[in-house]
Design an enzyme around this catalytic site. Structure first.
Site, PDB file in Angstrom:
ATOM      1  CE  LYS A 195      -2.950   2.830   0.085  1.00 32.38           C
ATOM      2  NZ  LYS A 195      -1.712   3.140   0.775  1.00 32.38           N
ATOM      3  CE  LYS A 238       2.546   9.433  -4.671  1.00 39.53           C
ATOM      4  NZ  LYS A 238       2.957   9.089  -3.303  1.00 39.53           N
ATOM      5  CE  LYS A 295       0.296   3.973  -8.923  1.00 37.51           C
ATOM      6  NZ  LYS A 295       1.572   3.918  -8.264  1.00 37.51           N
TER       7      LYS A 295
HETATM    8  P1  AMP Z   1       1.503   2.545  -1.534  1.00 39.44           P
HETATM    9  O1  AMP Z   1       0.076   2.416  -1.226  1.00 39.44           O
HETATM   10  O2  AMP Z   1       1.791   3.497  -2.658  1.00 39.44           O
HETATM   11  O3  AMP Z   1       2.358   2.779  -0.321  1.00 39.44           O
HETATM   12  O4  AMP Z   1       1.959   1.117  -2.116  1.00 39.44           O
HETATM   13  C1  AMP Z   1       2.222   0.009  -1.273  1.00 39.44           C
HETATM   14  C2  AMP Z   1       2.595  -1.200  -2.099  1.00 39.44           C
HETATM   15  O5  AMP Z   1       1.510  -1.574  -2.951  1.00 39.44           O
HETATM   16  C3  AMP Z   1       3.804  -0.989  -3.021  1.00 39.44           C
HETATM   17  O6  AMP Z   1       4.586  -2.179  -3.045  1.00 39.44           O
HETATM   18  C4  AMP Z   1       3.173  -0.752  -4.362  1.00 39.44           C
HETATM   19  O7  AMP Z   1       4.028  -1.133  -5.422  1.00 39.44           O
HETATM   20  C5  AMP Z   1       1.950  -1.653  -4.299  1.00 39.44           C
HETATM   21  N1  AMP Z   1       0.892  -1.146  -5.167  1.00 39.44           N
HETATM   22  C6  AMP Z   1       0.248   0.053  -5.075  1.00 39.44           C
HETATM   23  N2  AMP Z   1      -0.688   0.185  -6.041  1.00 39.44           N
HETATM   24  C7  AMP Z   1      -0.638  -0.964  -6.771  1.00 39.44           C
HETATM   25  C8  AMP Z   1      -1.358  -1.452  -7.914  1.00 39.44           C
HETATM   26  N3  AMP Z   1      -2.337  -0.739  -8.479  1.00 39.44           N
HETATM   27  N4  AMP Z   1      -1.042  -2.688  -8.385  1.00 39.44           N
HETATM   28  C9  AMP Z   1      -0.074  -3.440  -7.804  1.00 39.44           C
HETATM   29  N5  AMP Z   1       0.648  -3.030  -6.735  1.00 39.44           N
HETATM   30  C10 AMP Z   1       0.372  -1.821  -6.219  1.00 39.44           C
END
Ligand code: AMP
Ligand code: TRP
Length: 334
Positions: free
Chosen positions: A199, A111, A196
């Site tokens: 968002k 990041k 990956k």
């Molecule tokens: P975040 O949007 O970073 O707060 O992520 C929220 C949840 O989604 C966390 O448990 C992450 O590990 C999961 N997550 C985010 N991006 C991915 C992805 N590309 N594949 C699988 N899990 C994800």
């Protein structure tokens, strides 16, 4: 019953990676666990954000959780800034965690990129707040996508060091166990199988958002990067084919089967066929969620009432634990 805690940042519409890697598993775990699910708005401000949209983004994230099947009774659904226990424990943990440990965090390195001197201190100490989120509830199981594994290892290092420093090694904070489930624990970008799904990717074509309509889903899947070979008939044949592996993993997760079962059906067939089946499956699974999200968002007062109730119940669990941690640290009580 074991206690579950997990969090998600309210930074925009959740995507398929959030859903398959996290939210869907959160729904299933409700059957046999006490579950606490949190929209982590304190984490969301560690990077540049728009104060005009944060509150609405928080409601949208909560609507996505509810629409996916999270039940705010008996589970607890709340937003992080409403429960101050998180911050009190996060400060203690910032004083327990070692800078050397934070320096190893790959998410921070990703990041921060090249501009390390110019990111917020909050982005750097983010994992201490995440450890506090979980341990303020003595939660022992944390369902997340694979990208959060390193943060959970650090949370255990912090909890164990606290126990050693302030409790003579007694297990005041329990060990936590990551719960990383399913064939899509790491969903990759539709444009690049090495990145990956995220968002923050500037290209909307790289992800499926939970609110995408049927035409958008079909188009994004049709344009998704693939290779020219037909699908292999066994999982070993996905080796070195990250884009094919990603699409097969998404299909498997949505159908609740494994890679091998998908390939028994589609092995030897081209991507044209497979992409058609995959978009139909995505539309069938995601459109009811999008409809329910829209219905919930038309009534923000109900979402806010769920969050107020959730915050009260969360605080009632976390306050005594964090007070005990504060006693162990030795603050003056007058
Ligand atoms: P975040 O949007 O970073 O707060 O992520 C929220 C949840 O989604 C966390 O448990 C992450 O590990 C999961 N997550 C985010 N991006 C991915 C992805 N590309 N594949 C699988 N899990 C994800
Ligand atoms: N860091 C997590 C992410 O980006 C979100 C998060 C914050 C979290 N606090 C948490 C996840 C506690 C699990 C438990 O995905």
């Amino acid at each position: 019953m074991q206690r579950i805690f997990s969090g998600i940042q309210p930074t925009g519409i959740p995507h398929l990676g959030n859903y398959l890697g996290a939210i869907r598993n959160w729904v299933k775990l409700q059957d046999d666990h006490d579950c606490i699910y949190c929209a982590v708005d304190l984490h969301a401000i560690t990077v540049a954000h728009d104060p005009k949209t944060l509150a609405q983004a928080t409601r949208e994230m909560v609507a996505a959780l509810l629409a996916s099947g999270i039940d705010p009774q008996p589970s607890i659904v709340f937003h992080q800034s409403a429960v101050t226990a998180h911050l009190r424990l996060a400060w203690i943990f910032e004083c327990v965690v070692r800078i050397g440990w934070l320096n190893r965090m790959t998410q921070f390195k990703d990041k921060a990129g090249k501009d390390r001197e110019n990111v917020s201190a909050g982005l750097y100490t983010y994992p201490a707040l995440m450890a506090a989120d979980i341990l303020a509830y003595h939660a022992t199981r944390v369902p997340v996508g694979d990208d959060q594994r390193q943060h959970l290892e650090l949370a255990n290092d912090i909890g164990q060091k606290f126990n050693f420093d302030f409790c003579g090694g007694e297990p005041f904070f329990p060990l936590i166990e990551p719960v990383i489930l399913g064939p899509a624990a790491r969903v990759m970008s539709l444009r690049d199988g090495a990145k990956k799904m995220s968002k923050s990717d500037p290209s909307d074509q790289s992800r499926i958002n939970l609110t995408d309509d049927a035409d958008t889903i079909v188009l994004k899947i049709r344009r998704a990067k693939t290779d020219p070979q037909p699908l292999p008939s066994e999982p070993a044949g996905l080796e070195g084919r990250p884009e094919a592996r990603n699409l097969v993993g998404i299909y498997a997760a949505l159908e609740d089967i494994d890679h091998a079962a998908v390939l028994r059906e589609y092995g030897g067939r081209g991507f044209g066929d497979f992409k058609g089946a995959l978009s139909a499956l995505l539309v069938a699974k995601l459109s009811p969620i999008a409809d329910e999200m829209r219905r919930l968002l038309a009534d923000p007062a109900t979402i806010d009432a769920i969050l107020r109730d959730g915050a009260q119940r969360a605080a009632a669990l976390a306050d005594p634990i964090v007070q005990q941690a504060e006693r162990l640290v030795g603050y003056l009580r007058v």
